[in-house]
Scaffold this active site. Structure first.
Site, short mmCIF file in Angstrom:
data_model
loop_
_atom_site.label_atom_id
_atom_site.label_comp_id
_atom_site.label_asym_id
_atom_site.label_seq_id
_atom_site.Cartn_x
_atom_site.Cartn_y
_atom_site.Cartn_z
N ASP A 1 78.36 23.41 48.33
CA ASP A 1 77.10 24.14 48.48
C ASP A 1 77.06 24.82 49.85
O ASP A 1 77.83 24.50 50.75
CB ASP A 1 75.88 23.22 48.29
CG ASP A 1 75.87 22.06 49.27
OD1 ASP A 1 76.67 22.07 50.23
OD2 ASP A 1 75.07 21.13 49.08
N ASP B 1 71.51 25.14 49.17
CA ASP B 1 70.36 24.32 49.57
C ASP B 1 69.57 25.11 50.61
O ASP B 1 70.11 25.44 51.67
CB ASP B 1 70.82 22.99 50.18
CG ASP B 1 71.39 22.04 49.14
OD1 ASP B 1 71.29 22.36 47.94
OD2 ASP B 1 71.95 21.01 49.53
N TYR C 1 79.76 9.36 50.72
CA TYR C 1 79.31 10.63 51.31
C TYR C 1 77.94 10.95 50.72
O TYR C 1 77.84 11.63 49.71
CB TYR C 1 80.32 11.73 50.97
CG TYR C 1 80.15 13.04 51.74
CD1 TYR C 1 81.02 13.37 52.76
CD2 TYR C 1 79.13 13.93 51.44
CE1 TYR C 1 80.90 14.56 53.47
CE2 TYR C 1 78.99 15.12 52.14
CZ TYR C 1 79.88 15.44 53.14
OH TYR C 1 79.73 16.62 53.83
N ASP D 1 74.55 25.36 52.82
CA ASP D 1 73.27 25.01 53.45
C ASP D 1 72.74 26.25 54.15
O ASP D 1 73.41 26.81 55.01
CB ASP D 1 73.47 23.87 54.45
CG ASP D 1 73.90 22.59 53.77
OD1 ASP D 1 73.25 22.18 52.81
OD2 ASP D 1 74.92 22.01 54.19
N LYS E 1 86.18 14.21 55.13
CA LYS E 1 85.20 14.55 54.10
C LYS E 1 85.75 14.21 52.71
O LYS E 1 85.05 13.61 51.88
CB LYS E 1 84.85 16.04 54.16
CG LYS E 1 83.81 16.42 55.21
CD LYS E 1 83.69 17.92 55.37
CE LYS E 1 83.29 18.61 54.07
NZ LYS E 1 81.88 18.35 53.70
N SER F 1 78.88 22.40 55.96
CA SER F 1 80.33 22.58 55.82
C SER F 1 80.74 24.04 55.84
O SER F 1 81.81 24.39 56.36
CB SER F 1 80.82 21.92 54.52
OG SER F 1 80.22 22.52 53.39
#
Length: 558
Positions: free
Chosen positions: A101, A155, A225, A103, A216, A90
């Site tokens: 978060d 993450d 989700y 990524d 989303k 995202s």
């Protein structure tokens, strides 16, 4: 951008017309509602994210430098070995919100191993200023380290390229970078490569982002989700919205959202959703191909990533989650139809899920330990295997659907005795334990802290046949015992420090913490269920035994 065919996608657009005035109006109200719902982050949080990413980029270089020295490289060679981060998800797509978060892909040279990543880099993260928690899951389908830095969740994935050093200007577009990589590295690299390709394949990036931000939020509110639990993850939702944008290249966000629900509800699965034709390549990597691979043929709702090698982003979908997704698409389509004609608002689309009001029966799965760091790993391991429990439950007679909730509930319980510890590990947190604080247990020698994470699966039972009398048997002994065996096969499982417990309950037995304040209707007092063990480590057996008033006779594990 358009291709030589004059359009983006595997088929021509359904319509190239611009949106109507009414669709432009509902688009304006959609953007107002998205702002009201708090989906856009503040300027301050955006700056914090940039600062955190700068620190992480420096830490990755430090990690590669240290490992290079450990492998006997010279000081100069270790310094030149580099290391680089790429964001995806995202954040990269520009649809992240407050608390989202980041990524982050860590690209390292060939002499840095995955073991180094989960030992050296994870340790460096733990010692980094502002880090609140670090949890590595090396055995995941895509091995991952989860952490929070200065309040920003991240993450981390790792990809080791067949290069002796990683230059600062490295680009991941070249397919040849995938040469000589294992499948886990290819999967890790694909996150960033897929995002770049999605943005290249949409006709209008701004309309795409606004539409995806809406979908989303809807998927999160409706509790669908989650890739790990068998629903759609971020990349799947991103591809679906991109496909609708391709089919209506000149439409506004409101029109895209409206058509999204209509098309997705009517989609003829398992026909795959593609943003472009699947590309074969010269590299020895697996490309999604249901004609060649039986596992690919088994995918129920295939959504295919656009970057080479093409993969299915929805391989975790089960019969139950497909049923739930289809139901939610239909509900969404009905609501957006009403929004277009003015009899509903966008707030109605974003209404909270009714998971804990929807079913009469639930399974409660409790993972527990006495160590906060161990608990993160243990709970993550249990959650990653819940899908296997759902698939086994789908074979139970009289069970129409096994609906997993998309997140676990974390509890920290201060216990004064072994009996209280057992109760917590079995999901029985009394009001006395729940209200207890550190001051209450100070100086008590046998007091201990139990960390637990509780997951729930809703059970939809077949209606009672007409003319049928007497109780019906709901035998879930095989799925639950097999699930417990499965989680205990984790290589780091320790029976003395980790508890796993599965309990069957009626909706009236759901704990208060699953509900928002004032959400739950007044209920009858819940009797504590019988337990097969009075003491010792957390039981792994279903202890809820049936009574005469229940419609179903539960067969617990032997």
């Amino acid at each position: 951008m358009t291709t030589e065919k004059g359009y983006l996608g595997v088929t021509p657009p359904i319509s190239t017309a611009e949106s109507s005035e009414r669709e432009k109006e509902v688009t304006a109200t959609l953007m107002e509602e998205l702002r009201r719902q708090g989906t856009f982050e503040s300027v301050e949080e955006a700056r914090t994210r940039e600062m955190v990413l700068g620190r992480v980029a420096a830490l990755v270089k430090k990690f590669v430098y240290q490992v290079s020295l450990q492998h006997g490289l010279s000081e100069a060679a270790a310094s030149a070995a580099g290391g680089k981060i790429f964001t995806f998800g995202s954040y990269r797509l520009g649809v992240h919100g407050p608390g989202s978060d980041i990524d982050t892909l860590c690209v390292v040279p060939k002499h840095v191993s995955r073991e180094d990543f989960f030992e050296v880099f994870e340790d460096l993260l733990r010692n980094m200023e502002g880090v609140a928690e670090v949890s590595g899951v090396p055995e995941a389908y895509v091995p991952i380290i989860k952490t929070k830095i200065c309040g920003i969740p991240l993450d981390f994935l790792m990809a080791r390229l067949a290069l002796s050093s990683i230059p600062d200007d490295l680009s991941l577009k070249d397919d040849n970078l995938l040469r000589n990589l294992d499948e886990r590295c290819v999967r890790s690299l694909n996150g960033s490569r897929v995002n770049d390709e999605i943005l290249r394949l949409v006709p209008n990036a701004e309309v795409y982002r606004d539409s995806l931000r809406c979908i989303k939020l809807w998927a999160q509110r409706r509790a669908i989700y989650s890739n790990v639990n068998g629903f759609f993850g971020g990349v799947a939702w991103a591809i679906l919205v991109a496909r609708i944008c391709q089919l209506y290249p000149n439409a506004t966000a409101g029109a895209i959202v409206s058509r999204f629900f209509i098309i997705m509800y009517q989609w003829t699965w398992p026909q795959p959703v593609l943003l472009k034709q699947i590309e074969e390549g010269p590299l020895p990597v697996r490309v999604w191909n249901p004609k060649l691979y039986p596992a690919d043929r088994a995918h129920k709702m295939p959504i295919i990533t656009p970057a080479y090698p093409a993969m299915c982003a929805t391989h975790n979908v089960t019969a139950s989650t497909q049923m739930i997704l289809t139901e939610e698409f239909k509900k969404g389509a009905d609501i957006v139809d009403k929004i277009i004609v003015g009899t509903a608002t966008w707030a109605d689309l974003f209404a909270k899920h009714d998971f804990f009001h929807k079913y009469r029966y639930y399974l409660q799965i409790v993972a527990s330990t006495e160590d906060p760091d161990l608990q993160i790993k243990w709970a993550g391991t249990v959650e990653s295997r819940l899908r296997q429990l759902v698939m086994k439950l789908e074979f139970v007679d009289t069970l129409m659907c096994a609906h997993p909730f998309i997140k676990g509930f974390d509890q920290i319980s201060l216990c004064l005795s072994q009996e209280e510890m057992n109760q917590v590990a079995e999901g029985q947190i009394s009001e006395t334990i729940a209200k207890r604080n550190a001051a209450n247990i100070e100086g008590i020698p046998d007091s201990k802290t139990v960390y637990s994470t509780t997951f729930f699966i809703g059970l939809l039972i077949q209606p009672k046949p007409s003319g049928f009398s007497g109780p019906r048997k709901l035998d879930i002994s095989y799925p639950t015992t097999e699930f417990i065996k499965l989680v205990k096969m984790w290589e780091k499982y320790d029976e003395d420090t980790m508890g796993i417990y599965v309990r069957y309950m009626k909706s009236s037995g759901l704990p208060e913490y699953v509900f928002d304040v004032a959400e739950r209707q007044q209920k009858r007092p819940l009797k504590r269920p019988l337990t097969s063990r009075a003491s010792g480590r957390p039981s792994n057996e279903l202890s809820d035994m049936p009574n005469k008033r229940r419609r179903f006779v539960l067969c617990p594990p032997a």
